[in-house]
Scaffold this motif. Structure first.
Motif, PDB file in Angstrom:
ATOM      1  N   LEU A   1      44.907 -31.368 -46.317  1.00 40.89           N
ATOM      2  CA  LEU A   1      43.697 -32.185 -46.160  1.00 40.89           C
ATOM      3  C   LEU A   1      43.627 -32.781 -44.755  1.00 40.89           C
ATOM      4  O   LEU A   1      42.558 -32.834 -44.134  1.00 40.89           O
ATOM      5  CB  LEU A   1      43.678 -33.308 -47.207  1.00 40.89           C
ATOM      6  CG  LEU A   1      43.391 -32.867 -48.647  1.00 40.89           C
ATOM      7  CD1 LEU A   1      43.563 -34.036 -49.602  1.00 40.89           C
ATOM      8  CD2 LEU A   1      41.986 -32.275 -48.761  1.00 40.89           C
ATOM      9  N   MET A   2      44.764 -33.224 -44.255  1.00 42.08           N
ATOM     10  CA  MET A   2      44.793 -33.810 -42.903  1.00 42.08           C
ATOM     11  C   MET A   2      44.425 -32.764 -41.853  1.00 42.08           C
ATOM     12  O   MET A   2      43.644 -33.041 -40.942  1.00 42.08           O
ATOM     13  CB  MET A   2      46.183 -34.383 -42.612  1.00 42.08           C
ATOM     14  CG  MET A   2      46.579 -35.513 -43.541  1.00 42.08           C
ATOM     15  SD  MET A   2      48.161 -36.268 -43.088  1.00 42.08           S
ATOM     16  CE  MET A   2      49.318 -35.064 -43.700  1.00 42.08           C
ATOM     17  N   ASP A   3      44.968 -31.548 -41.994  1.00 42.27           N
ATOM     18  CA  ASP A   3      44.648 -30.473 -41.039  1.00 42.27           C
ATOM     19  C   ASP A   3      43.153 -30.171 -41.042  1.00 42.27           C
ATOM     20  O   ASP A   3      42.523 -30.053 -39.985  1.00 42.27           O
ATOM     21  CB  ASP A   3      45.395 -29.181 -41.414  1.00 42.27           C
ATOM     22  CG  ASP A   3      46.873 -29.211 -41.011  1.00 42.27           C
ATOM     23  OD1 ASP A   3      47.299 -30.222 -40.407  1.00 42.27           O
ATOM     24  OD2 ASP A   3      47.584 -28.244 -41.309  1.00 42.27           O
ATOM     25  N   LEU A   4      42.603 -30.060 -42.247  1.00 38.84           N
ATOM     26  CA  LEU A   4      41.194 -29.700 -42.373  1.00 38.84           C
ATOM     27  C   LEU A   4      40.304 -30.792 -41.775  1.00 38.84           C
ATOM     28  O   LEU A   4      39.356 -30.511 -41.027  1.00 38.84           O
ATOM     29  CB  LEU A   4      40.877 -29.501 -43.858  1.00 38.84           C
ATOM     30  CG  LEU A   4      39.545 -28.878 -44.214  1.00 38.84           C
ATOM     31  CD1 LEU A   4      39.401 -27.509 -43.549  1.00 38.84           C
ATOM     32  CD2 LEU A   4      39.438 -28.710 -45.732  1.00 38.84           C
ATOM     33  N   ALA A   5      40.617 -32.044 -42.073  1.00 40.32           N
ATOM     34  CA  ALA A   5      39.811 -33.156 -41.554  1.00 40.32           C
ATOM     35  C   ALA A   5      39.922 -33.234 -40.034  1.00 40.32           C
ATOM     36  O   ALA A   5      38.937 -33.495 -39.340  1.00 40.32           O
ATOM     37  CB  ALA A   5      40.262 -34.470 -42.191  1.00 40.32           C
ATOM     38  N   ALA A   6      41.116 -32.984 -39.498  1.00 43.62           N
ATOM     39  CA  ALA A   6      41.295 -33.030 -38.041  1.00 43.62           C
ATOM     40  C   ALA A   6      40.416 -31.972 -37.385  1.00 43.62           C
ATOM     41  O   ALA A   6      39.773 -32.217 -36.357  1.00 43.62           O
ATOM     42  CB  ALA A   6      42.759 -32.799 -37.683  1.00 43.62           C
ATOM     43  N   SER A   7      40.357 -30.798 -38.014  1.00 41.17           N
ATOM     44  CA  SER A   7      39.550 -29.725 -37.466  1.00 41.17           C
ATOM     45  C   SER A   7      38.053 -30.028 -37.603  1.00 41.17           C
ATOM     46  O   SER A   7      37.290 -29.910 -36.638  1.00 41.17           O
ATOM     47  CB  SER A   7      39.927 -28.425 -38.168  1.00 41.17           C
ATOM     48  OG  SER A   7      38.990 -27.434 -37.885  1.00 41.17           O
ATOM     49  N   LEU A   8      37.628 -30.451 -38.807  1.00 41.93           N
ATOM     50  CA  LEU A   8      36.202 -30.721 -39.028  1.00 41.93           C
ATOM     51  C   LEU A   8      35.709 -31.882 -38.157  1.00 41.93           C
ATOM     52  O   LEU A   8      34.582 -31.879 -37.661  1.00 41.93           O
ATOM     53  CB  LEU A   8      35.947 -31.056 -40.502  1.00 41.93           C
ATOM     54  CG  LEU A   8      36.090 -29.897 -41.492  1.00 41.93           C
ATOM     55  CD1 LEU A   8      35.995 -30.403 -42.932  1.00 41.93           C
ATOM     56  CD2 LEU A   8      35.033 -28.824 -41.230  1.00 41.93           C
TER      57      LEU A   8
ATOM     58  N   ALA B   1      43.838 -28.536 -34.654  1.00 41.74           N
ATOM     59  CA  ALA B   1      44.235 -27.869 -35.899  1.00 41.74           C
ATOM     60  C   ALA B   1      45.073 -28.810 -36.753  1.00 41.74           C
ATOM     61  O   ALA B   1      45.327 -28.543 -37.921  1.00 41.74           O
ATOM     62  CB  ALA B   1      45.019 -26.602 -35.587  1.00 41.74           C
ATOM     63  N   MET B   2      45.542 -29.915 -36.172  1.00 44.47           N
ATOM     64  CA  MET B   2      46.315 -30.906 -36.934  1.00 44.47           C
ATOM     65  C   MET B   2      46.201 -32.265 -36.239  1.00 44.47           C
ATOM     66  O   MET B   2      45.815 -32.350 -35.080  1.00 44.47           O
ATOM     67  CB  MET B   2      47.794 -30.503 -37.001  1.00 44.47           C
ATOM     68  CG  MET B   2      48.488 -30.554 -35.646  1.00 44.47           C
ATOM     69  SD  MET B   2      50.284 -30.500 -35.743  1.00 44.47           S
ATOM     70  CE  MET B   2      50.604 -28.783 -35.452  1.00 44.47           C
ATOM     71  N   ASP B   3      46.544 -33.317 -36.978  1.00 45.41           N
ATOM     72  CA  ASP B   3      46.596 -34.651 -36.389  1.00 45.41           C
ATOM     73  C   ASP B   3      48.006 -34.828 -35.826  1.00 45.41           C
ATOM     74  O   ASP B   3      48.868 -35.446 -36.452  1.00 45.41           O
ATOM     75  CB  ASP B   3      46.286 -35.698 -37.473  1.00 45.41           C
ATOM     76  CG  ASP B   3      46.278 -37.102 -36.901  1.00 45.41           C
ATOM     77  OD1 ASP B   3      46.226 -37.246 -35.650  1.00 45.41           O
ATOM     78  OD2 ASP B   3      46.333 -38.057 -37.701  1.00 45.41           O
ATOM     79  N   LYS B   4      48.219 -34.278 -34.635  1.00 47.80           N
ATOM     80  CA  LYS B   4      49.573 -34.226 -34.074  1.00 47.80           C
ATOM     81  C   LYS B   4      50.186 -35.623 -33.952  1.00 47.80           C
ATOM     82  O   LYS B   4      49.576 -36.534 -33.400  1.00 47.80           O
ATOM     83  CB  LYS B   4      49.547 -33.534 -32.710  1.00 47.80           C
ATOM     84  CG  LYS B   4      50.938 -33.184 -32.263  1.00 47.80           C
ATOM     85  CD  LYS B   4      50.949 -32.047 -31.287  1.00 47.80           C
ATOM     86  CE  LYS B   4      52.409 -31.615 -31.146  1.00 47.80           C
ATOM     87  NZ  LYS B   4      52.644 -30.778 -30.031  1.00 47.80           N
ATOM     88  N   ASN B   5      51.378 -35.760 -34.508  1.00 49.81           N
ATOM     89  CA  ASN B   5      52.119 -37.034 -34.523  1.00 49.81           C
ATOM     90  C   ASN B   5      51.336 -38.171 -35.170  1.00 49.81           C
ATOM     91  O   ASN B   5      51.634 -39.343 -34.923  1.00 49.81           O
ATOM     92  CB  ASN B   5      52.560 -37.419 -33.107  1.00 49.81           C
ATOM     93  CG  ASN B   5      53.445 -36.336 -32.488  1.00 49.81           C
ATOM     94  OD1 ASN B   5      54.143 -35.632 -33.202  1.00 49.81           O
ATOM     95  ND2 ASN B   5      53.367 -36.180 -31.187  1.00 49.81           N
ATOM     96  N   GLY B   6      50.325 -37.830 -35.952  1.00 53.36           N
ATOM     97  CA  GLY B   6      49.543 -38.843 -36.663  1.00 53.36           C
ATOM     98  C   GLY B   6      48.750 -39.741 -35.739  1.00 53.36           C
ATOM     99  O   GLY B   6      48.390 -40.870 -36.107  1.00 53.36           O
ATOM    100  N   ARG B   7      48.422 -39.237 -34.548  1.00 53.75           N
ATOM    101  CA  ARG B   7      47.756 -40.090 -33.547  1.00 53.75           C
ATOM    102  C   ARG B   7      46.425 -40.638 -34.026  1.00 53.75           C
ATOM    103  O   ARG B   7      46.117 -41.810 -33.826  1.00 53.75           O
ATOM    104  CB  ARG B   7      47.553 -39.295 -32.252  1.00 53.75           C
ATOM    105  CG  ARG B   7      48.561 -39.696 -31.175  1.00 53.75           C
ATOM    106  CD  ARG B   7      48.362 -38.847 -29.942  1.00 53.75           C
ATOM    107  NE  ARG B   7      49.570 -38.098 -29.696  1.00 53.75           N
ATOM    108  CZ  ARG B   7      49.634 -36.858 -29.235  1.00 53.75           C
ATOM    109  NH1 ARG B   7      48.523 -36.194 -28.987  1.00 53.75           N
ATOM    110  NH2 ARG B   7      50.778 -36.276 -29.034  1.00 53.75           N
ATOM    111  N   LEU B   8      45.612 -39.775 -34.660  1.00 51.52           N
ATOM    112  CA  LEU B   8      44.302 -40.233 -35.136  1.00 51.52           C
ATOM    113  C   LEU B   8      44.468 -41.232 -36.283  1.00 51.52           C
ATOM    114  O   LEU B   8      43.857 -42.303 -36.283  1.00 51.52           O
ATOM    115  CB  LEU B   8      43.453 -39.044 -35.582  1.00 51.52           C
ATOM    116  CG  LEU B   8      42.923 -38.147 -34.460  1.00 51.52           C
ATOM    117  CD1 LEU B   8      42.323 -36.867 -35.031  1.00 51.52           C
ATOM    118  CD2 LEU B   8      41.875 -38.885 -33.631  1.00 51.52           C
TER     119      LEU B   8
END
Ligand SMILES: Nc1ncnc2c1ncn2[C@@H]1O[C@H](COP(=O)(O)OP(=O)(O)O)[C@@H](O)[C@H]1O
Ligand SMILES: [Mg+2]
Length: 360
Positions: A181-188, A195-202
């Motif tokens: 879900l996190m990957d998809l939301a980061a992309s959308l 493609a991902m929320d790298k290191n949870g930055r967002l």
């Protein structure tokens, strides 16, 4: 003997390849992830909507990429067997009949490497009445069965846990979404830039909607007792849109904060429901890509207190290598005709030798 394990999970981030020493003691000698070219990743993620000629072609193409990954990790060394999970494009354990489809043609891998390949592990477990997933618990039992009781949590696209120790594996099941879900939301939310929320930055910048998380955790999957398994399609775009609405640049941080909390809370919740009342676990060891997300790990530590949560970076087994290593181990067992499934985890009728063998 040396064995190679190849795995691309539901994240479809790429092929993780492991070179391992198998036998009584299992040791990872090398591990690397070979990222999918973006166009391949897009086709894999939308494979459920492809037609037969396209699926057939993707199968051969992925076989080529898996062969490249195997050759890359072998670096010219002599290997006895390659275990390839392939790429799941469909997993329907609750359909009638239960069915599952992994691509990456093993004949191509055998032809290009000259090594015996064992692939396509899940269907046999299903044919024996199991869910075909999760497969890792058999390996968890091998690695951790003799020590004190532990929860082994993998966070790939989907999250799954095994409880092993004191002589055996006790329970194992999918906990819910992992990174999917996190990957998809980061992309959308970034127009495909991330493609991902790298290191949870967002997520670290956003504010989680705690009430929504409590509500979402009341969905049937989370309440259902094990055995249970999931496919990424259960937590896909439709799920996101219906429960979190439109994702844009303006709200992407808040949405990621909410989804990161949902992911951590779904894991902790499943422990409180199905693990902690029955097992006195000493600690939780986290493997897979999610172990690289510090925001997710912090939430998990908070929510699971007082159970300690650590990244499963062992000397012989880096956290990122475990899933791929599992298939090297399963393949080594398969070529010796030894069972490699875990009936307690999948619900299969009994021990089976999973995998189809393509000779060198
Ligand atoms: N540095 C990082 N920060 C946040 N997430 C990460 C990081 N590294 C990896 N991940 C997550 O891990 C996923 C890949 O994990 P992996 O264990 O390979 O899953 P799978 O088995 O589904 O392929 C990525 O899609 C991403 O969501
Ligand atoms: Mg992966």
């Amino acid at each position: 003997m040396l064995a190679v394990g190849l795995m691309s999970g539901t994240s479809a981030d790429g092929i993780t390849a492991v070179l391992a020493q198998t036998g009584r003691r299992f040791k990872v000698l090398a591990c690397r992830t070979f990222a999918y070219p973006p166009a391949v990743r897009r086709r894999v993620l939308s494979a459920a909507g492809l037609r037969a000629p396209e699926i057939s072609r993707l199968n051969m193409e992925l076989g080529g990429l898996f062969a490249d990954a195997a050759l890359g990790i072998m670096g010219g060394r002599r290997v006895r067997v390659i275990g390839s999970h392939g790429q799941t494009v469909w997993h329907g354990p609750d359909a009638d009949p239960p069915n599952t489809l992994q691509l990456a043609e093993p004949s191509v891998i055998a032809e290009r490497t000259g090594v015996t390949v064992v692939a396509d592990f899940r269907p046999r477990d299903m044919a024996a009445g199991g869910q075909g997933a999760p497969l890792a618990p058999a390996f968890d039992e091998f690695l951790f069965g003799r020590g004190p009781l532990k929860a082994l949590q993998n966070i790939g696209g989907i999250g799954n846990v095994s409880v092993a120790g004191k002589g055996r594996l006790w329970t194992a099941f999918d906990t819910g979404p992992g990174n999917c879900l996190m990957d998809l939301a980061a992309s959308l939310g970034t127009g495909g830039r991330l493609a991902m929320d790298k290191n949870g930055r967002l997520a670290a910048r956003g504010k989680a909607d705690e009430r929504k998380v409590v509500l979402l955790l009341k969905e049937p999957f989370f309440l259902k007792p094990p055995p249970k398994s999931l496919d990424r399609s259960d937590f896909g775009e439709r799920y996101l849109r219906s429960h979190l609405g439109r994702i844009s640049r303006d709200n992407v941080s808040d949405i990621l904060a909410t989804l990161t909390l949902l992911t951590a809370a779904s894991i902790a919740d499943s422990y409180r429901r199905f693990i902690l009342p029955r097992f006195k676990i000493r600690e939780t060891l986290v493997s897979g890509g999610g172990s690289r997300n510090p925001v997710l790990m912090r939430l998990l530590r908070d929510l699971l207190k007082p159970v300690p949560v650590a990244v499963s970076d062992l000397a012989d087994m880096p956290a990122m290598a475990k899933e791929a290593a599992c298939f090297a181990w399963m393949a080594a067992r398969a070529v010796h005709g030894r069972p490699n499934n875990c009936p307690q985890a999948t619900g299969a009728a009994g021990p089976r030798v999973l995998g189809k063998i393509v000779p060198a």
